[in-house]
Design a protein around this motif. Structure first.
Motif, PDB file in Angstrom:
ATOM      1  N   ASP A 140      56.787  35.201  47.406  1.00  0.00           N
ATOM      2  CA  ASP A 140      55.224  34.615  47.824  1.00  0.00           C
ATOM      3  C   ASP A 140      55.630  33.168  46.897  1.00  0.00           C
ATOM      4  O   ASP A 140      55.328  32.302  48.240  1.00  0.00           O
ATOM      5  CB  ASP A 140      54.402  34.940  47.147  1.00  0.00           C
ATOM      6  N   SER A 141      55.640  32.702  45.709  1.00  0.00           N
ATOM      7  CA  SER A 141      54.664  31.484  45.328  1.00  0.00           C
ATOM      8  C   SER A 141      56.384  31.818  43.665  1.00  0.00           C
ATOM      9  O   SER A 141      56.586  32.684  43.166  1.00  0.00           O
ATOM     10  CB  SER A 141      53.890  31.550  44.881  1.00  0.00           C
ATOM     11  N   ALA A 142      56.496  30.328  42.925  1.00  0.00           N
ATOM     12  CA  ALA A 142      56.858  30.223  42.139  1.00  0.00           C
ATOM     13  C   ALA A 142      58.306  30.355  41.438  1.00  0.00           C
ATOM     14  O   ALA A 142      58.956  30.742  42.569  1.00  0.00           O
ATOM     15  CB  ALA A 142      56.026  31.566  40.955  1.00  0.00           C
ATOM     16  N   TRP A 143      58.860  30.787  40.771  1.00  0.00           N
ATOM     17  CA  TRP A 143      60.281  30.353  40.489  1.00  0.00           C
ATOM     18  C   TRP A 143      60.969  32.201  40.538  1.00  0.00           C
ATOM     19  O   TRP A 143      60.304  32.796  39.735  1.00  0.00           O
ATOM     20  CB  TRP A 143      60.569  29.586  38.277  1.00  0.00           C
ATOM     21  N   MET A 144      61.886  31.810  41.170  1.00  0.00           N
ATOM     22  CA  MET A 144      63.049  33.248  41.254  1.00  0.00           C
ATOM     23  C   MET A 144      64.263  32.333  40.989  1.00  0.00           C
ATOM     24  O   MET A 144      64.729  31.402  41.575  1.00  0.00           O
ATOM     25  CB  MET A 144      63.131  33.724  42.204  1.00  0.00           C
ATOM     26  N   ASN A 145      64.938  33.702  39.592  1.00  0.00           N
ATOM     27  CA  ASN A 145      66.545  33.323  39.574  1.00  0.00           C
ATOM     28  C   ASN A 145      67.432  34.612  40.277  1.00  0.00           C
ATOM     29  O   ASN A 145      66.580  35.173  41.927  1.00  0.00           O
ATOM     30  CB  ASN A 145      67.047  32.237  38.494  1.00  0.00           C
ATOM     31  N   ASP A 146      67.485  35.188  39.033  1.00  0.00           N
ATOM     32  CA  ASP A 146      68.720  36.249  39.791  1.00  0.00           C
ATOM     33  C   ASP A 146      68.486  37.452  40.628  1.00  0.00           C
ATOM     34  O   ASP A 146      67.051  38.033  40.029  1.00  0.00           O
ATOM     35  CB  ASP A 146      69.871  37.145  38.322  1.00  0.00           C
ATOM     36  N   PHE A 182      64.659  43.559  42.996  1.00  0.00           N
ATOM     37  CA  PHE A 182      63.848  42.640  41.371  1.00  0.00           C
ATOM     38  C   PHE A 182      64.696  41.352  41.484  1.00  0.00           C
ATOM     39  O   PHE A 182      65.562  41.733  41.458  1.00  0.00           O
ATOM     40  CB  PHE A 182      64.229  43.256  40.287  1.00  0.00           C
ATOM     41  N   TYR A 183      63.445  40.727  40.306  1.00  0.00           N
ATOM     42  CA  TYR A 183      64.643  39.544  40.433  1.00  0.00           C
ATOM     43  C   TYR A 183      64.185  38.940  39.256  1.00  0.00           C
ATOM     44  O   TYR A 183      62.278  38.933  39.007  1.00  0.00           O
ATOM     45  CB  TYR A 183      64.280  38.826  41.509  1.00  0.00           C
ATOM     46  N   GLN A 184      65.150  37.993  38.532  1.00  0.00           N
ATOM     47  CA  GLN A 184      63.815  37.505  37.684  1.00  0.00           C
ATOM     48  C   GLN A 184      63.153  35.990  38.430  1.00  0.00           C
ATOM     49  O   GLN A 184      63.499  35.735  39.017  1.00  0.00           O
ATOM     50  CB  GLN A 184      64.995  36.334  37.187  1.00  0.00           C
ATOM     51  N   TYR A 185      61.644  36.529  37.257  1.00  0.00           N
ATOM     52  CA  TYR A 185      60.666  35.898  37.861  1.00  0.00           C
ATOM     53  C   TYR A 185      59.703  34.770  36.686  1.00  0.00           C
ATOM     54  O   TYR A 185      59.389  35.952  35.852  1.00  0.00           O
ATOM     55  CB  TYR A 185      60.318  37.177  38.463  1.00  0.00           C
ATOM     56  N   TYR A 186      59.149  34.013  36.910  1.00  0.00           N
ATOM     57  CA  TYR A 186      58.673  34.122  36.244  1.00  0.00           C
ATOM     58  C   TYR A 186      57.404  32.541  37.219  1.00  0.00           C
ATOM     59  O   TYR A 186      56.843  32.079  37.591  1.00  0.00           O
ATOM     60  CB  TYR A 186      59.175  31.826  35.487  1.00  0.00           C
ATOM     61  N   PRO A 187      56.088  33.688  37.260  1.00  0.00           N
ATOM     62  CA  PRO A 187      55.585  33.771  38.262  1.00  0.00           C
ATOM     63  C   PRO A 187      53.836  32.850  37.534  1.00  0.00           C
ATOM     64  O   PRO A 187      53.086  32.041  38.561  1.00  0.00           O
ATOM     65  CB  PRO A 187      53.969  35.330  37.900  1.00  0.00           C
ATOM     66  N   TRP A 238      57.320  26.926  45.831  1.00  0.00           N
ATOM     67  CA  TRP A 238      58.208  28.336  45.174  1.00  0.00           C
ATOM     68  C   TRP A 238      59.491  27.880  45.206  1.00  0.00           C
ATOM     69  O   TRP A 238      59.807  26.571  45.399  1.00  0.00           O
ATOM     70  CB  TRP A 238      58.364  29.417  46.367  1.00  0.00           C
ATOM     71  N   ARG A 239      60.632  28.268  44.404  1.00  0.00           N
ATOM     72  CA  ARG A 239      61.994  27.933  43.830  1.00  0.00           C
ATOM     73  C   ARG A 239      62.731  28.993  44.087  1.00  0.00           C
ATOM     74  O   ARG A 239      62.961  30.025  43.617  1.00  0.00           O
ATOM     75  CB  ARG A 239      62.231  27.177  42.700  1.00  0.00           C
TER      76      ARG A 239
END
Ligand code: FRU
Length: 526
Positions: free
Chosen positions: A50-56, A70-75, A336-337
Motif C-alpha cells: 500500500d505504502s512504504a518500503w518493500m523488499n524480498d 509475506f514480504y520484507q517491509y519497513y512501514p 511506496w518502493r
C-alpha cells in the motif's frame, strides 16, 4: 516497578505506532482506489505494498485455499529500515488482499527473510493434528550486535499461527538455530522431504549454503555445506530454495537449488543463480559447478517458491522482488518502493546436453488478460522499422505475444522498441551474430537517480529458425519470456510519460512476423 513502567511505555509506543500505521495504510488505500492511475509508476497488476518500503518475498505458503505472501517491509519509510513482515493473501495468485503486519521487530532484532510451512502432522507440537500450525521461519538480525561490532548478528527463529495466518505467536525458545560464527547467516527455507521423512532447512551463510534436518521443526542438526567451490562468488549468498522437479517428457526428477547473490548478478548487482543436481536429504551434489541464471534482467531478486501447493496442482511457483540493491532505495516512486514480479511456474527441460529451468507466467494471468481487447496480426515481413498497430491496446498495461521466423534472410539484428512522444524508449535486440539478447534502458526516461541504472543487460541465447516472445508491461516494468520461458529478462524503467508506440525492427535482413496477439491487462485492484 521500573520494569513495569518501561513495559507500559513500550506498550503505548507500540499502540501509537500501530494506530498510525493502520491509519497510514487506510489513507494509502483511499489514494489507491480513487486515483491509482495518477500515482506515477504504480503497477496495476503486480503486487506492491500500500505504502512504504518493500523488499524480498517471504514465507510463501498455500493453506486452505489461500496463497500467503509475506514480504520484507519497513512501514515507516520508503527506504530500507528495521524489518517487519508485511502480509497479503490471494485465492488466485493475482488479486491480493493486504493484511496487517504479521511480524514486528523485537528485542532479538529485525525480522529478516525466511519461509513458511504447514506442519500437517503437528510434529512441532505447536498446534494439533486437527488444526495444524502454520510455521514461519525467519532470521533475527540484531542491530545492537551490529553496532557493537559483533559477529553473531544473525540467528534463525520461528513463529506460528493457529488461525490461518491471521495472528502470529513467536516461539518462546527462539532462536532455534543460534549464530555459528558466520556474520551473514540467514534466510531459512524449510520443507518436508518425503524421501527421508524429515524436515529440511537451508540457509545461506556468506559464501555457501548450509543444510539441516529435523524431526520436529524445532531441533535442527547440521548435515552439510554446499557451494564453496560452485557458482558465482562475487557477492553474498542469500535466500536459498531447494525442491524436486520432474524433467518434462521423462519420468526422471532432479533437484533444483536456487541461491540469490548480491552483488555478482549476471548484469551487475543482484541476481538469482541455480544449480541442478541430486539431494539425498543431507547433501546436495550439483551436476555441474557453473552458474546458471533464472533471469537475465536487472530486476528479479530474492525469488523463492511457494510451499504446500496442493499435490493435485503440482506446480512449483516462483515470485521475485522486482528490483536490484544497486538502486532499489533511490528509484523515483513516491509513496511506496518496489513491486514483485508476476508469479512464474518453474519447469525443468532437457536442452542439448543440459537441464534448463524454465519460468513461465502462471496460467492465472489469463484471468486478467482482457480478451475483449485482443488485437491480432499475421504474417508480415519486416525490413527496417515497422510501427505495430496496437488499435485499442494500452501498451502501458499490456500483454504482448509475438512469433517470428528468422528463416533464410536471418537479420543480423532484430527486436522491439517501446517509445513515448518524448523519444524516451527501451529497446530489446537480438543479435544473431553475437547470439545474444541486449536490453537497453539507457534512454528509458529518468535514469538520473543512480549511475548503475542506465545500463544494457546482455543474455546469451541461440535462436533456431523460430522464436516466440511473451511480454508483460505494467507502468514501470517489463518481463520478457522467450520461447515459453527458456530465457527471461525482467527490467524496470521510469519514463516521463508512458510508452505509446511499439516498433519491431530488423537490420541486415528481413524478419517474418508470423503471428502477434496484444491484449490489455486488467487492474487487480478494481
Ligand atoms: C535479500 C536480503 C536478505 C535479508 C533481507 C533483509 O534482499 O538481504 O538476505 O534477509 O534482504 O531485508
Amino acid at each position: 516497578m521500573k520494569h513495569n513502567y518501561i513495559y507500559h511505555f513500550v506498550l503505548i509506543v507500540f499502540l501509537l505506532t500501530w494506530a498510525c500505521t493502520n491509519q497510514h495504510q487506510k489513507a494509502a488505500q483511499v489514494i489507491e482506489t480513487e486515483s491509482s492511475t495518477i500515482e506515477k509508476y504504480r503497477p496495476q497488476y503486480h503486487f506492491t505494498p500500500d505504502s512504504a518500503w518493500m523488499n524480498d518475498p517471504n514465507g510463501m505458503v498455500y493453506y486452505e485455499g489461500e496463497y500467503h505472501l509475506f514480504y520484507q517491509y519497513y512501514p515507516d519509510s520508503t527506504v530500507w529500515g528495521p524489518m517487519h513482515w508485511g502480509h497479503a493473501v490471494s485465492t488466485d495468485l493475482v488479486h491480493w488482499e493486504h493484511l496487517p503486519i504479521a511480524l514486528y521487530p523485537d528485542s532479538l532484532g529485525y525480522i529478516f527473510s525466511g519461509s513458511a510451512v504447514v506442519d500437517w502432522n503437528n510434529s512441532s507440537g505447536l498446534g494439533t493434528k486437527e488444526n495444524p500450525p502454520l510455521i514461519i521461519f525467519f532470521t533475527y538480525h540484531n542491530p545492537l550486535i551490529v553496532k557493537a561490532g559483533g559477529i553473531d548478528v544473525e540467528s534463525q527463529a520461528l513463529a506460528y499461527s493457529l488461525d490461518k495466518g491471521r495472528t502470529w505467536i513467536k516461539y518462546e525458545g527462539n532462536p532455534v538455530i543460534p549464530n555459528d560464527g558466520n556474520r551473514d547467516f540467514r534466510d531459512p527455507k524449510v520443507f518436508w522431504n518425503e524421501d527421508i521423512q524429515k524436515w529440511n532447512l537451508l540457509l545461506s551463510a556468506n559464501d555457501h549454503v548450509q543444510i539441516y534436518t529435523s524431526d520436529d521443526l524445532i531441533n535442527w542438526t547440521k548435515e552439510s555445506d554446499f557451494g564453496y567451490d560452485a557458482g558465482t562468488h562475487d557477492g553474498v549468498w542469500e535466500c536459498p530454495d531447494l525442491f524436486k522437479l520432474k524433467v518434462e517428457d521423462t519420468d526422471k526428477s532432479r533437484w533444483v537449488l536456487i541461491v540469490n547473490i548480491n552483488p555478482g548478478g549476471p548484469n551487475g548487482g543482484s541476481g538469482t543463480q541455480y544449480f541442478i543436481g541430486d539431494f539425498d536429504g543431507k547433501q546436495f551434489t550439483a551436476d555441474t559447478k557453473d552458474t546458471k541464471w533464472i533471469d537475465w534482467g536487472h530486476d528479479n531478486y530474492a525469488g523463492v517458491t511457494w510451499s504446500d501447493v496442493p499435490k493435485e496442482d503440482g506446480r512449483r511457483i516462483f515470485l521475485g522482488w522486482m528490483s536490484n540493491w544497486d538502486y532499489a532505495q533511490v528509484v523515483p516512486t513516491e509513496s511506496w518502493r518496489s513491486a514483485m514480479t508476476i508469479p512464474r511456474e518453474l519447469s525443468l527441460i532437457r536442452k542439448a546436453d543440459n537441464y534448463l529451468l524454465k519460468s513461465s507466467p502462471v496460467k492465472e494471468m489469463d484471468m486478467i488478460t482482457n480478451k475483449a481487447r485482443v488485437v491480432r496480426v499475421a504474417d508480415q515481413m519486416i525490413d527496417g522499422e515497422k510501427i505495430i498497430d496496437l488499435h485499442e491496446v494500452n501498451l502501458n498495461q499490456s500483454r504482448l505475444n509475438f512469433s517470428f521466423n528468422i528463416g533464410d534472410s536471418q537479420p543480423s539484428l532484430f527486436g522491439f522498441i517501446f517509445e513515448n512522444e518524448l523519444g524516451e524508449h527501451i529497446k530489446l535486440t537480438y543479435s544473431s551474430i553475437a547470439k545474444q539478447f541486449w536490453f537497453n534502458r539507457t534512454n528509458s526516461g529518468d535514469v538520473s537517480f543512480s549511475d548503475k541504472f542506465p545500463a544494457i543487460s546482455v543474455a546469451p541465447f541461440e535462436i533456431n529458425q523460430t522464436v516466440y516472445f511473451e511480454m508483460f508491461i505494467d507502468a514501470a516494468s517489463i518481463e520478457v519470456f522467450v520461447n515459453d520461458g527458456e530465457l527471461v529478462m525482467t527490467e524496470i524503467f521510469f519514463n516521463s510519460e508512458p510508452y505509446t508506440q511499439l516498433k519491431v525492427y530488423a537490420e541486415g535482413g528481413a524478419i517474418d512476423l508470423t503471428e502477434g496477439a496484444f491484449a490489455n491487462v486488467n487492474s487487480i485492484w478494481e
